[in-house]
Design a protein around this motif. Structure first.
Motif, short mmCIF file in Angstrom:
data_model
loop_
_atom_site.label_atom_id
_atom_site.label_comp_id
_atom_site.label_asym_id
_atom_site.label_seq_id
_atom_site.Cartn_x
_atom_site.Cartn_y
_atom_site.Cartn_z
N LEU A 122 -73.22 -41.30 -3.03
CA LEU A 122 -74.41 -42.05 -2.63
C LEU A 122 -74.10 -42.82 -1.35
O LEU A 122 -72.99 -43.32 -1.18
CB LEU A 122 -74.82 -43.05 -3.72
CG LEU A 122 -75.18 -42.50 -5.09
CD1 LEU A 122 -75.47 -43.67 -6.04
CD2 LEU A 122 -76.40 -41.60 -5.00
N TRP A 123 -75.08 -42.90 -0.48
CA TRP A 123 -74.97 -43.70 0.73
C TRP A 123 -76.14 -44.68 0.79
O TRP A 123 -77.23 -44.37 0.29
CB TRP A 123 -75.03 -42.82 1.99
CG TRP A 123 -73.85 -41.92 2.19
CD1 TRP A 123 -72.80 -42.12 3.03
CD2 TRP A 123 -73.61 -40.64 1.58
NE1 TRP A 123 -71.92 -41.07 2.97
CE2 TRP A 123 -72.39 -40.14 2.09
CE3 TRP A 123 -74.30 -39.86 0.64
CZ2 TRP A 123 -71.86 -38.92 1.70
CZ3 TRP A 123 -73.77 -38.65 0.25
CH2 TRP A 123 -72.55 -38.18 0.78
N ASP A 124 -75.92 -45.81 1.40
CA ASP A 124 -77.01 -46.77 1.56
C ASP A 124 -77.71 -46.60 2.90
O ASP A 124 -78.28 -47.53 3.45
CB ASP A 124 -76.48 -48.20 1.42
CG ASP A 124 -75.40 -48.53 2.43
OD1 ASP A 124 -75.03 -47.62 3.21
OD2 ASP A 124 -74.93 -49.67 2.43
N ARG A 125 -77.63 -45.42 3.44
CA ARG A 125 -78.31 -45.09 4.69
C ARG A 125 -78.67 -43.61 4.66
O ARG A 125 -78.21 -42.87 3.77
CB ARG A 125 -77.42 -45.38 5.90
CG ARG A 125 -76.16 -44.52 5.93
CD ARG A 125 -75.24 -44.90 7.08
NE ARG A 125 -74.05 -44.06 7.08
CZ ARG A 125 -73.95 -42.90 7.72
NH1 ARG A 125 -74.98 -42.44 8.42
NH2 ARG A 125 -72.85 -42.18 7.67
#
Lengths: 108, 539
Positions: free
Chosen positions: B124-127
């Motif tokens: 998961l990435w926050d971007r």
């Protein structure tokens, strides 16, 4: 303390890098290197060799559960293994890791 | 956000199955398959859903796929299969707080939605990952990576010059800094980034590189041209960015410092607590008018009775002629009974000492340099002017600080003043003095570093210090004064500070060593508050 100098303040000169032959192409980076460079917030490699915990190598949101681990991974050239969810429901395992987040490893 | 996983389905069932999901009855996000077709579901905080499904045929059994879903939140969303965007959409709002269970391989909340097959490398990435990033992940993971296209032949073997350059050089960006810059007259270069295209192999760890500074950079760093040309470093962390085709190397080295230079006011020997490289110059020069007769001692004391650093060469000259070139070290102890290497030169009656020069190996650590003489008047040459000093530590100028109070107030500063005619002083030392009942807590008074700033506030005027005056800490040293029997210890810290305000004005001072008193305190100038500023940006 770090201080930035003006742009174009320096010039680069090679030093001890002379190579008369055309250089070979660089080796490809590894999947780990490329993934790390993208800075994920959570990353479960799912390469656990014993069932029970899938480690989040970034944020530590480890997941528990799972029954079929250590199957052949899907990344080319990477020996890290993968996991397979069971095809039938066998129950759910969950664990809380922070006061605001609950992470569970759903296996069926 | 971005979510990604590698999958290898072994059975494609009707309806939805989850690869990644976060839900408690209500979906927040899910990446999965719908009747064998990749699908992403998103729900914003208002309850609006967006469903993106691959319109192509169902996946092939036992095929390996890289499935990625992205959402700008609010904004564009996209579903990728093997780095190809197969469906896009837009969803307003943002995702609600993620407090619901997260699952891999089935719905996070129940016993349905089991994915049939293998799942690997969930992240998961926050971007939102860029298309290039997704493509690179896919190429590396699938073993289909193609090296960046080779550039044209390199005019400088190993590295390719910038397109707009014809001299075979590459412009690079450099940041520099030293963890303990207060103790170094020039900074260490800690990072060097090569931003040009790469034709050859990335340099390996341990390889040497050379950096040539422009005239402007040398001026900014107050380096001579010769010093500026001396920087070399060693590669410690070579990396390649295959997307941009850029090599980044990190190295470390040292700028300059190998040249003899004229001593200036700020270069005067300073004490140190012994565990850091001294800020003292490794080479210097004193020009004297008269020492007639007398002896001159240049010494580099060590800690306590440990021998200190030795000087490489010392040369005394008169009228340009070398009058003595001492060889050897005498047994030397300073006022604090520290022993070190020293050189003593004896001048004959009538002999006038013009210069003393010394050199110290660049990598040696000097704790302290002391220059003493038995009598006479010594002039210190400065590019701008000549000042006259008397006594030991001729360059020391100090004011006194006492009564440390709260955490952000160092105490009170009293400025006593005495005129120094003809001296255009760019630097000022502030002597912080603290009286202790014993020496057990002497390390708690101050911790200042190069680049810290101190602010003297509410200085009554009118005079050059009126109002608030900010000083940049350029160095410091500290010592403990050996007390007389029964007397309290005294803890001292000397700050070397500078400020343009002080340049070109006549500094008035207190000579701490000679006990010069405050009777010359100007009218209206008394105790001043002195504060340490943690963040210069707060000013």
């Amino acid at each position: 303390m770090t201080t930035a100098l003006p742009d174009d303040a320096f010039e680069w000169q090679t030093y001890g890098l002379v190579d008369e032959e055309p250089p070979p192409p660089p080796d490809p980076p590894t999947y780990t290197e490329v993934t790390t460079d993208t800075a994920p917030v959570s990353w479960w490699r799912l390469g656990d060799t014993a069932s029970g915990t899938a480690v989040d190598s970034i944020a530590g949101y480890n997941m528990t559960g799972g029954t079929t681990f250590n199957v052949t991974g899907l990344i080319s050239g990477d020996s890290d293994t993968a996991f397979q969810p069971p095809t039938t429901s066998t129950g759910r395992y969950a664990a809380s890791y922070t006061t605001t987040s609950t992470v569970s490893y759903r296996v069926g | 956000m971005t979510m990604a996983a590698w999958i290898k389905p072994t059975s494609l069932v009707a309806g939805d199955v989850a690869i990644i999901s976060r839900e408690t009855g209500t979906i927040q996000f899910r990446l999965g398959l719908n009747s064998g077709k990749p699908r992403m579901l998103l729900r914003n905080s208002s309850g609006t859903f967006l469903t993106l499904t691959d319109p192509a045929a169902a996946l092939t059994l036992s095929g390996t796929y890289f499935v990625v879903g992205t959402w700008a939140g609010p904004g564009a969303a996209a579903l990728y299969v093997d780095a190809v965007s197969v469906a896009t959409g837009t969803l307003s709002g943002s995702m609600s707080t993620l407090t619901t269970p997260f699952g891999v391989g089935a719905y996070a909340t129940g016993g349905t939605g089991n994915f049939r097959g293998t799942i690997d490398e969930v992240a998961l990435w926050d971007r939102v990952l860029t298309g290039d990033e997704i493509e690179l992940l896919y190429q590396i993971g699938s073993g289909t990576w193609v090296a960046p296209e080779e550039p044209d032949p390199d005019p400088v073997p190993g590295w390719l010059a910038d397109e707009d350059r014809t001299d075979g050089l590459v412009s690079i960006a450099v940041t520099y800094g030293a963890p303990d810059a207060a103790q170094l007259p020039q900074p260490l270069v800690t990072e060097v980034e090569l931003a040009g295209q790469v034709a050859g192999d990335c340099p390996s760890v341990g390889e040497r590189f050379r950096l040539t500074l422009s005239d402007a950079a040398a001026t900014a760093l107050d380096l001579t041209a010769a010093e500026a040309a001396l920087f070399t470093g060693e590669v410690t962390d070579p990396r390649i960015d295959p997307v941009r085709g850029i090599h980044t190397i990190t190295g470390a080295g040292r700028l300059g410092r190998a040249n003899r230079r004229t001593l200036s006011a700020s270069d005067w020997p300073s004490e140190d607590d012994g565990d850091r490289t001294s800020r003292i110059l490794d080479a210097g020069e004193i020009e004297s008018g008269t020492i007639d007769p007398g002896t001159v001692t240049l010494a580099a004391p060590g800690e306590d009775d440990t021998a200190g650093a030795l000087l490489d060469t010392v040369t005394a000259s008169s009228g340009g002629a070398v009058v003595e070139q001492p060889d050897g070290v005498v047994d030397y102890h300073d006022a604090d009974h520290r022993r070190g290497g020293a050189v003593v030169m004896t001048l004959d009656p009538g002999q006038i000492l013009n210069t003393i020069t010394w050199e110290q190996h660049v990598d040696d650590v000097l704790n302290e340099m002391e220059v003493e003489w038995t009598g006479g008047v010594v002039k210190v040459r400065d590019p701008a002017s000549i000042a006259t000093y008397n006594g030991v530590y001729p360059g020391r100028r100090s004011t006194a600080l006492t009564s440390a109070s709260d955490a952000h107030s160092l105490g009170q500063l009293v400025v006593a003043r005495r005129s120094i005619p003809r001296w255009q002083l760019p630097n000022l030392e502030i002597d912080l003095m603290h009286t202790l009942v014993d020496d057990t807590s002497r390390g708690d008074l101050l911790r200042l570093r190069h680049g810290d700033r101190i602010l003297i506030t509410d200085v009554p005027g009118p005079h050059p210090y009126s109002g608030d005056v900010e000083f940049l800490v350029e160095g410091w040293h500290q010592s403990v004064t050996r007390p007389a029997q029964g007397a309290p210890w005294r803890w001292r810290m000397i700050l070397s500070v500078s400020d343009p305000v002080l340049s070109g004005v006549s500094i008035r001072w207190v000579d701490f060593e000679t006990g010069y008193a405050w009777e010359d305190l100007p009218a209206g100038l008394s105790w001043l508050d002195l504060a340490l500023i943690d963040d210069p940006d707060d000013l």
